[in-house]
Design an enzyme around this catalytic site. Structure first.
Site, PDB file in Angstrom:
ATOM      1  N   TYR A 144       0.838  -1.194   0.000  1.00  0.00           N
ATOM      2  CA  TYR A 144       0.000   0.000   0.000  1.00  0.00           C
ATOM      3  C   TYR A 144       0.868   1.236   0.000  1.00  0.00           C
ATOM      4  O   TYR A 144       2.094   1.169   0.162  1.00  0.00           O
ATOM      5  CB  TYR A 144      -0.963  -0.002   1.192  1.00  0.00           C
ATOM      6  CG  TYR A 144      -0.352   0.282   2.548  1.00  0.00           C
ATOM      7  CD1 TYR A 144       0.471  -0.651   3.180  1.00  0.00           C
ATOM      8  CD2 TYR A 144      -0.594   1.492   3.196  1.00  0.00           C
ATOM      9  CE1 TYR A 144       1.011  -0.392   4.426  1.00  0.00           C
ATOM     10  CE2 TYR A 144      -0.052   1.758   4.448  1.00  0.00           C
ATOM     11  CZ  TYR A 144       0.748   0.815   5.051  1.00  0.00           C
ATOM     12  OH  TYR A 144       1.288   1.071   6.290  1.00  0.00           O
ATOM     13  N   ARG A 192       8.154   4.855  -4.096  1.00  0.00           N
ATOM     14  CA  ARG A 192       8.197   3.828  -3.041  1.00  0.00           C
ATOM     15  C   ARG A 192       7.194   2.708  -3.349  1.00  0.00           C
ATOM     16  O   ARG A 192       7.468   1.533  -3.082  1.00  0.00           O
ATOM     17  CB  ARG A 192       7.921   4.456  -1.663  1.00  0.00           C
ATOM     18  CG  ARG A 192       8.086   3.459  -0.529  1.00  0.00           C
ATOM     19  CD  ARG A 192       8.014   4.108   0.837  1.00  0.00           C
ATOM     20  NE  ARG A 192       6.694   4.664   1.099  1.00  0.00           N
ATOM     21  CZ  ARG A 192       6.382   5.354   2.188  1.00  0.00           C
ATOM     22  NH1 ARG A 192       7.299   5.576   3.125  1.00  0.00           N
ATOM     23  NH2 ARG A 192       5.172   5.830   2.356  1.00  0.00           N
ATOM     24  N   ARG A 231      -7.357 -19.911  -4.024  1.00  0.00           N
ATOM     25  CA  ARG A 231      -6.383 -19.827  -2.929  1.00  0.00           C
ATOM     26  C   ARG A 231      -5.297 -20.894  -3.040  1.00  0.00           C
ATOM     27  O   ARG A 231      -5.596 -22.094  -3.026  1.00  0.00           O
ATOM     28  CB  ARG A 231      -7.095 -19.950  -1.577  1.00  0.00           C
ATOM     29  CG  ARG A 231      -6.185 -19.640  -0.408  1.00  0.00           C
ATOM     30  CD  ARG A 231      -6.914 -19.712   0.920  1.00  0.00           C
ATOM     31  NE  ARG A 231      -6.031 -19.306   2.009  1.00  0.00           N
ATOM     32  CZ  ARG A 231      -5.071 -20.080   2.508  1.00  0.00           C
ATOM     33  NH1 ARG A 231      -4.879 -21.289   2.050  1.00  0.00           N
ATOM     34  NH2 ARG A 231      -4.293 -19.622   3.475  1.00  0.00           N
ATOM     35  N   HIS A 233      -0.799 -20.922  -2.129  1.00  0.00           N
ATOM     36  CA  HIS A 233       0.314 -20.053  -1.724  1.00  0.00           C
ATOM     37  C   HIS A 233       1.155 -19.573  -2.899  1.00  0.00           C
ATOM     38  O   HIS A 233       1.630 -18.456  -2.907  1.00  0.00           O
ATOM     39  CB  HIS A 233       1.213 -20.776  -0.712  1.00  0.00           C
ATOM     40  CG  HIS A 233       0.611 -20.882   0.657  1.00  0.00           C
ATOM     41  ND1 HIS A 233      -0.604 -21.481   0.888  1.00  0.00           N
ATOM     42  CD2 HIS A 233       1.056 -20.463   1.862  1.00  0.00           C
ATOM     43  CE1 HIS A 233      -0.884 -21.428   2.180  1.00  0.00           C
ATOM     44  NE2 HIS A 233       0.110 -20.815   2.794  1.00  0.00           N
ATOM     45  N   GLU A 285      11.491   2.116  14.815  1.00  0.00           N
ATOM     46  CA  GLU A 285      10.580   3.196  14.382  1.00  0.00           C
ATOM     47  C   GLU A 285       9.288   3.022  15.156  1.00  0.00           C
ATOM     48  O   GLU A 285       9.173   2.134  16.003  1.00  0.00           O
ATOM     49  CB  GLU A 285      10.334   3.105  12.876  1.00  0.00           C
ATOM     50  CG  GLU A 285       9.716   1.788  12.450  1.00  0.00           C
ATOM     51  CD  GLU A 285       9.581   1.601  10.950  1.00  0.00           C
ATOM     52  OE1 GLU A 285       9.397   2.596  10.229  1.00  0.00           O
ATOM     53  OE2 GLU A 285       9.639   0.430  10.511  1.00  0.00           O
ATOM     54  N   LEU A 329      10.761   1.250   7.609  1.00  0.00           N
ATOM     55  CA  LEU A 329      10.175   1.792   6.389  1.00  0.00           C
ATOM     56  C   LEU A 329      10.871   3.129   6.109  1.00  0.00           C
ATOM     57  O   LEU A 329      11.001   3.963   7.014  1.00  0.00           O
ATOM     58  CB  LEU A 329       8.675   2.031   6.571  1.00  0.00           C
ATOM     59  CG  LEU A 329       8.026   2.531   5.283  1.00  0.00           C
ATOM     60  CD1 LEU A 329       7.851   1.387   4.287  1.00  0.00           C
ATOM     61  CD2 LEU A 329       6.699   3.201   5.538  1.00  0.00           C
TER      62      LEU A 329
HETATM   63  N1  PLP Z   1       7.117   3.707   9.542  1.00  0.00           N
HETATM   64  C1  PLP Z   1       6.034   2.920   9.372  1.00  0.00           C
HETATM   65  C2  PLP Z   1       6.059   1.515   9.894  1.00  0.00           C
HETATM   66  C3  PLP Z   1       4.900   3.428   8.713  1.00  0.00           C
HETATM   67  O1  PLP Z   1       3.829   2.650   8.529  1.00  0.00           O
HETATM   68  C4  PLP Z   1       4.914   4.762   8.248  1.00  0.00           C
HETATM   69  C5  PLP Z   1       3.771   5.339   7.555  1.00  0.00           C
HETATM   70  O2  PLP Z   1       2.775   4.724   7.329  1.00  0.00           O
HETATM   71  C6  PLP Z   1       6.058   5.540   8.467  1.00  0.00           C
HETATM   72  C7  PLP Z   1       7.144   4.972   9.110  1.00  0.00           C
HETATM   73  C8  PLP Z   1       6.128   6.963   8.000  1.00  0.00           C
HETATM   74  O3  PLP Z   1       6.255   6.997   6.604  1.00  0.00           O
HETATM   75  P1  PLP Z   1       5.769   8.263   5.754  1.00  0.00           P
HETATM   76  O4  PLP Z   1       6.527   9.440   6.256  1.00  0.00           O
HETATM   77  O5  PLP Z   1       6.129   7.909   4.351  1.00  0.00           O
HETATM   78  O6  PLP Z   1       4.302   8.390   5.991  1.00  0.00           O
END
Ligand code: PLP
Length: 289
Positions: free
Chosen positions: A33, A52, A100, A102, A180, A210
């Site tokens: 997503y 991304r 379905r 895998h 994070e 991320l």
């Molecule tokens: N880390 C995670 C796990 C996230 O899900 C998100 C955003 O959804 C972020 C960091 C922040 O990313 P962004 O600044 O691209 O929204």
């Protein structure tokens, strides 16, 4: 005003948007997503978000559902049709609908859903007090750089935070370093004591986090301001001893963090550098698409 969504090539009334029961996103969380913030009718960093999305798709070998240019047109149309001024565009791409099994299906088109959501600005009281976070073990898989729709550990951590009266959960890896937040990137501003300069610290990009688009923008803006930056991990104890802490995301932008596990960070009030970075980011947001 009716609200629309976009599902596999068609604009539909939001309430009629539906996917098949054998969509692999529904069956296996086999999808990715992306969330693009919209500020005063304009997208912030749309290109970086779409890049991304392409990265997440490529890493999982899911075919892009549409070429970039038509996709940009659909997103823009949905924003206009829904009269979206401030909020989020949510896009989800799955490996598609197939019986379905895998293994990847051989001849299946990927499935695309796009929705928009109007959101309220972050509450003034939250900005004034700063957010509380709780810490939780990071129990996610080892490819957190992919924006997968498989978010169980994230939602469990966020639920824990909510039940503790906190805004966010900061996730801590097996070495004791903060990776994070459950849906945000984590930052501290270290105390400039003992001759050491003040430094803005956030974990470097790797498979462990991320790569937040807001994180990337804030790093670039801080660099432009000649602020000292260090991309490295930090412990919860280091965060508690820091001058300031904050988080970044597409929905919160730059938000001060003033309590970790019930203990104050620095003065326990939003820090001046965090506030400055928020202002600089808002100015930047006023001018991007
Ligand atoms: N880390 C995670 C796990 C996230 O899900 C998100 C955003 O959804 C972020 C960091 C922040 O990313 P962004 O600044 O691209 O929204």
């Amino acid at each position: 005003m009716p609200r629309y969504c976009f599902v596999n090539g068609r604009y539909l009334a939001h309430r009629d948007g539906a996917v098949h029961i054998e969509d692999r996103g529904y069956q296996f969380a086999d999808g990715v997503y992306e969330v693009i913030p919209v500020h005063q009718g304009r997208m912030i960093d749309a290109t970086a978000h779409l890049n991304r999305l392409d990265y997440s798709l490529a890493e999982l070998r899911i075919a892009a559902p549409m070429a970039r240019r038509p996709l940009e047109i659909v997103i823009r149309q949905l924003i206009d049709r829904n009269g979206l001024t401030n909020g989020l565009v949510y896009m989800q791409v799955t490996r598609g609908v197939a019986p379905r099994d895998h293994k990847f299906p051989k001849h299946t088109d990927s499935a695309l859903v796009i929705t928009t959501k109007q959101t309220k600005p972050v509450a003034a009281s939250l900005l004034a007090q700063g957010a509380s976070v709780v810490t939780r073990p990071d129990i996610r898989w080892q490819r957190r750089d992919i924006k997968s729709i498989s978010l169980l550990p994230n939602i469990l951590a966020k639920q824990d935070a909510t039940e503790q009266g906190a805004y966010e959960a900061w996730l801590v890896d097996e070495k004791g370093l903060v990776t994070e937040g459950s849906s945000t990137n984590a930052w501290i501003v270290t105390a400039g004591r003992d001759g050491k300069p003040v430094e803005i610290v956030t974990r470097p990009r790797s498979h462990d986090i991320l790569g937040g688009i807001t994180r990337q923008a804030v790093l670039a803006l801080a660099k432009e301001q000649n602020l000292r930056l260090a991309e490295r991990g930090f412990t919860v104890d280091e965060a508690l001893a820091a001058e300031e802490a904050f988080l970044t995301s597409s929905s919160a932008f730059v938000l001060p963090v003033t309590r970790i596990d019930g203990k104050p960070v620095g003065s326990g009030k939003p820090g001046p550098l965090t506030q400055r970075l928020r202002e600089i980011y808002l100015q930047y947001a006023d001018h991007t698409e």
